[in-house]
Design an enzyme around this catalytic site. Sequence first.
Site: not given
Length: 334
Positions: A116, A261, A291
């Site tokens: 990520c 994030h 996500n």
Amino acid sequence: MNFDHIGLLGIGSYVPERVMTNADWSELVDTTDEWIIERTGIRERRYSSDDQTTTDFGEYAGKAALADAGLEAVDIDELIIATDTPEMFFPDSASFIQHRLGMGEIPAYDLAGSGCAGFIQALDVARSRAACGDKKVLVMGIELASKFFDWEDRNTCILFGDGAGAAVVGPVEADAAANHPSILSLKTGTDGSRADILSRIAGGTRMPFSMDVAKKGLHKLTRMDGREIFKEAVKHMCAASTEVMEMAGVSSEEVKLFVPHQANMRIIHSVAKHLGAPEEKVFINVDRYGNTGSASVPIALCEARDMGVVESGDLVLCTAFGAGFHWGAALLRL
Ligand code: UT7
């Protein structure tokens, strides 16, 4: 090296149409809407259609960022793709996307495996490449996680969504009041001692692909210590965010919007609390997209701008954490 004149010239994003709700998941695995919302804040996520690939997502997000910058594909000097869900093992996704977008024979390459944190890492490289040659660099985070997670593992499958985000990084015209777009400060880091905590273990040299791998599903996302990742994500996103504010001499009050994030609502709230950022200054869309890995920060940045939450001249702090462990933060003036 002087980075003062390097900023984001344009941004763009893409999320696919297919919506998968928590209720949909509860029909496939032993989970509930309540559990997912309470532990993650996620209500739904988007998945690619069966025939969509990394190149398609790169085309959509890339074209959006180019249009936003008022540029054509042939104006770009370099292409960097951050992805853990590539078109194929090799060649890299950047080769396919360069061709699809009709770019020149420019350097094009992937930054793979950073989870990520991939987009911020790619932004770091893009900033240097742009500064050393007055280049325009197209950088993207692209994930089609739905093609790689284990659809029977409730620990992981409910967390991830598909999407892509892109930015054109390049030289800007500096104005006297120093209000021009800029990447004011940027920090990335890695702790390789934790590399096994979040991984897709098979398909590489350690465990080449085989019938046994396929039977056991080891080519999918198989390892994730959620609790450990949670703690480390909060720690490193807070430290990196504090560091970039200090590097730029900017206080958290001066930051218009924090764009962390989007992995888990509780992680986001924890980071915001540690940084002393009030709720209204923290952008959240994990509830709608889950996500989306390396695409999460640029998708959130685009949404915030398109919704009018931020505008030109505003200071925005982006931060991310992912497999590796890798992390980073970037303080931007839009
Ligand atoms: O960006 C990198 C990608 N990964 C992440 O960002 C993950 C970060 N970590 C997290 O988001 C959280 O740790 C999770 C959402 C993964 C888990 O939340 P948690 O509050 O840390 O739960 P837990 O690991 O303590 O598990 C609690 C229980 C377990 O059952 P037992 O062992 O207590 O009986 C799990 O088996 O919840 C169970 N569980 C589920 N129950 C219903 C795990 N997944 C599910 C599920 N539905 N989908």
